[in-house]
Design an enzyme around this catalytic site. Structure first.
Site, PDB file in Angstrom:
ATOM      1  CE  LYS A  92      -3.824  -2.178   2.591  1.00  0.00           C
ATOM      2  NZ  LYS A  92      -4.574  -1.784   1.949  1.00  0.00           N
ATOM      3  NE  ARG A 115     -10.894  -9.314  -2.313  1.00  0.00           N
ATOM      4  CZ  ARG A 115     -11.154  -8.614  -3.208  1.00  0.00           C
ATOM      5  NH1 ARG A 115     -11.236  -8.689  -4.276  1.00  0.00           N
ATOM      6  NH2 ARG A 115     -10.865  -7.319  -2.667  1.00  0.00           N
TER       7      ARG A 115
HETATM    8  N1  BES Z   1      -8.245  -3.406   3.513  1.00  0.00           N
HETATM    9  C1  BES Z   1      -8.568  -3.602   2.888  1.00  0.00           C
HETATM   10  C2  BES Z   1      -9.849  -2.858   2.504  1.00  0.00           C
HETATM   11  C3  BES Z   1      -9.651  -0.904   2.608  1.00  0.00           C
HETATM   12  C4  BES Z   1      -8.940  -0.316   1.841  1.00  0.00           C
HETATM   13  C5  BES Z   1     -10.128  -0.477   3.532  1.00  0.00           C
HETATM   14  C6  BES Z   1      -8.485   0.934   1.810  1.00  0.00           C
HETATM   15  C7  BES Z   1     -10.070   1.540   4.003  1.00  0.00           C
HETATM   16  C8  BES Z   1      -9.529   1.581   2.428  1.00  0.00           C
HETATM   17  C9  BES Z   1      -8.621  -5.013   1.589  1.00  0.00           C
HETATM   18  O1  BES Z   1      -7.778  -5.606   2.569  1.00  0.00           O
HETATM   19  C10 BES Z   1      -7.568  -4.267   0.300  1.00  0.00           C
HETATM   20  O2  BES Z   1      -6.380  -3.995   0.658  1.00  0.00           O
HETATM   21  N2  BES Z   1      -8.601  -4.190  -0.673  1.00  0.00           N
HETATM   22  C11 BES Z   1      -8.045  -3.693  -1.930  1.00  0.00           C
HETATM   23  C12 BES Z   1      -8.424  -4.870  -3.065  1.00  0.00           C
HETATM   24  C13 BES Z   1      -7.843  -4.310  -4.608  1.00  0.00           C
HETATM   25  C14 BES Z   1      -6.429  -5.017  -4.556  1.00  0.00           C
HETATM   26  C15 BES Z   1      -8.978  -4.983  -4.804  1.00  0.00           C
HETATM   27  C16 BES Z   1      -8.865  -2.582  -2.790  1.00  0.00           C
HETATM   28  O3  BES Z   1      -9.891  -1.859  -1.618  1.00  0.00           O
HETATM   29  O4  BES Z   1      -7.978  -1.369  -2.407  1.00  0.00           O
HETATM   30 ZN    ZN Z   2      -5.480  -5.518   1.980  1.00  0.00          ZN
END
Ligand code: BES
Ligand code: ZN
Ligand code: ZN
Length: 505
Positions: A282, A356
């Site tokens: 991230k 997931r």
């Molecule tokens: N924990 C995050 C979800 C999230 C992202 C919550 C940003 C709040 C702010 C989850 O594990 C994640 O990173 N999801 C990705 C999925 C994508 C790679 C398809 C997302 O939402 O960016």
């Molecule tokens: Zn994630």
């Protein structure tokens, strides 16, 4: 926080502060001056002072407006806190929770540690109004200052509900006891979510769950890494590969002997104690917030805590797959193919879509091994859901309309906003992999929906609903009624849903 009931006449009530809800004055409508009937009779002891204040326009009664009056002559209370409720025809238990939370936060910031809340006629029936005031007050009392040496706010120690009718005493006692359990369970969840990653690893989360289970009388089982490996939970395990902290699966059972064998409600919550994104790392900005990525799991622990104390006649099992998602020499890589417990193979195209993966195996375990007949999951699953619904509504998904309707009805009763998003088959077309049974991400659009579709693949077509709480589990700024930080969303709704299944609501 202690909750007391009082049936004394409000002008005689001896308290540090008497909270008086007032509505906005209706423009042009004669006689509609914002005071409820109990405030009007209180105002007689004050010689019409409150009415004059409202007439002057100084106090407007706007939602969450606060006006503190000292030493009101003729009253037992040392102070009066007028609390704005906004327009009366838009006022409901939803606003009342915020009003109560605001009163508590306003007063405790001034080191006032007890108060009484006047239940007005416009607050709705006295039993539901009491619930809302208790829930709002306890939620408002929560602070995230555990690791601060100097606390800028004391706790509110006691709130008295100034009720009307002694006839209602038994019902009010029961309602406030229940509301207190639910709100304290919500704060239990918030306390876990507030813990940073270094102070809440998967093993520490398991320990906290075990301790809570012992306190409230739940069965607790923690599956360690070896057991998870034996069970062939390849999707779950893959997320933990980049971390030195071992993963674990937390299972808490509430199985009252007299409850019918079915339904068995499975509450499955994402328990990522820190999400760096893994190799698909991230961006640095706001990554600290990803300590909240176990909010779904913490919510399920809060729900089953409340359930254990409320003792409804229905079987409930909470399942929390807990892991870190980090980078390391053994971390999984984009393109890796994992075999889930269900036997389905997954091409991990993005290691940041890890929620997931852990949920896939937890869902399979919940129905294959634990015998759950209904699956309800909560997860901070996608940024896409936060983009779609902001921080106001949690996203709701599910293929079983009746279960989704029951969940939405519970959310309305509990005062937590939730909004159903679609799950048409067309969205599923995004989940095609050239190399495995399915990829762990879809395309650019509809990300919250493709994530839900992915989960659905592991539910064996049982009644299932999924709550995406990515946007609602964390408050980015302080609010008058609630501190910045974890919200404990879903605890009240899902506890209500369990009570509904037990025919107890
Ligand atoms: N924990 C995050 C979800 C999230 C992202 C919550 C940003 C709040 C702010 C989850 O594990 C994640 O990173 N999801 C990705 C999925 C994508 C790679 C398809 C997302 O939402 O960016
Ligand atoms: Zn994630
Ligand atoms: Zn995550």
């Amino acid at each position: 926080m202690e909750i007391e009931l009082s049936f004394a006449s409000p002008e005689k009530l001896e308290t540090e502060a008497l909270v008086v809800p007032v509505c906005e004055r209706k423009k042009g409508a004669k006689g509609q001056y914002g005071l409820g009937s109990r405030a009007k009779s209180l105002d007689q002891a004050l010689g019409g002072f409150l009415q004059k204040l409202l007439d002057s326009g100084e106090v407007k009664g706007k939602l969450l407006e606060t006006s503190l009056l000292h030493l009101p002559a003729g009253l037992g209370a040392k102070r009066l806190l007028l609390l704005g409720c906004g327009q009366q025809d838009k006022f409901s238990a939803f606003e009342l929770r915020k009003v109560a939370g605001t009163a508590v936060r306003f007063l405790k910031a001034k080191s006032i540690s007890s108060c009484a809340f006047l239940l007005e006629d416009f607050c709705g029936d006295e039993t539901s109004a009491s619930r809302a005031v208790v829930e709002g007050s306890i939620a408002g009392n929560f602070e995230t200052n555990k690791y601060k040496s100097e606390k800028d706010s004391d706790e509110m120690a006691a709130v008295t509900l100034a009720c009307v009718s002694k006839k209602n005493d038994t019902a009010l006692q029961a309602a406030t006891r229940e509301a207190k359990i639910v709100a304290e369970s919500q704060n239990f969840t918030r306390d876990l979510v507030n813990e940073p990653g270094n102070r809440l690893t998967p093993s520490i989360l398991a320990e906290r769950a075990r301790r809570m289970a012992a306190e409230v009388g739940l069965e607790c089982e923690i599956l360690d890494k070896q057991k998870i490996t034996e069970l062939k939970m390849g999707a779950f395990l893959s997320v933990s590969l980049g971390s030195d902290e071992p993963p674990c699966m937390i299972v808490l059972r509430y199985l009252p002997a007299q409850a019918p064998p079915s339904p068995v409600l499975g509450l499955i919550g994402k328990g990522i104690t820190f999400d760096s994104g893994g190799i698909s790392i991230k961006p640095a900005a706001d990554m600290d917030k990803m300590k909240y990525d176990m909010a779904g799991g913490a919510a399920m622990l809060g729900v089953i805590r409340a359930v254990a104390l409320l003792k409804p006649n229905v079987r409930v099992i909470a399942v929390v797959p807990a892991s870190e998602n980090l980078l390391g020499g053994k971390a999984q890589k984009p393109g890796d193919i994992q075999t889930s417990m269900s036997g389905k193979t997954i091409e991990v195209l993005n290691t940041d879509a890890e929620g997931r993966l852990v949920l896939a195996d937890a869902l399979t375990y919940a129905h294959q091994v634990l015998g759950c007949t209904h699956l309800i999951d909560a997860a901070t699953l996608t940024g896409a859901c936060a983009v779609a619904l902001g921080s106001v509504n949690a996203g709701v998904f599910g293929s079983d309309d009746s279960l989704v309707e029951r969940l939405l009805a519970s959310s309305r009763t509990a005062g937590e906003k939730m909004w159903r998003l679609p799950l048409d088959d067309e969205y599923k077309e995004q989940l095609r992999s050239a190399f495995a049974d399915l990829p762990n991400i879809g395309g650019r659009y509809g990300g919250a929906i493709t994530a839900a579709h992915f989960l659905k693949e592991f539910t064996a077509d049982l009644p299932w609903t999924h709550l995406d709480i990515a946007g609602t589990a964390w408050l980015d700024d302080n609010k008058p009624h609630m501190s910045k930080g974890p919200t404990g969303v879903a605890v009240r709704t899902l506890t209500q849903l369990v009570l509904d299944f037990a025919g107890q609501s």
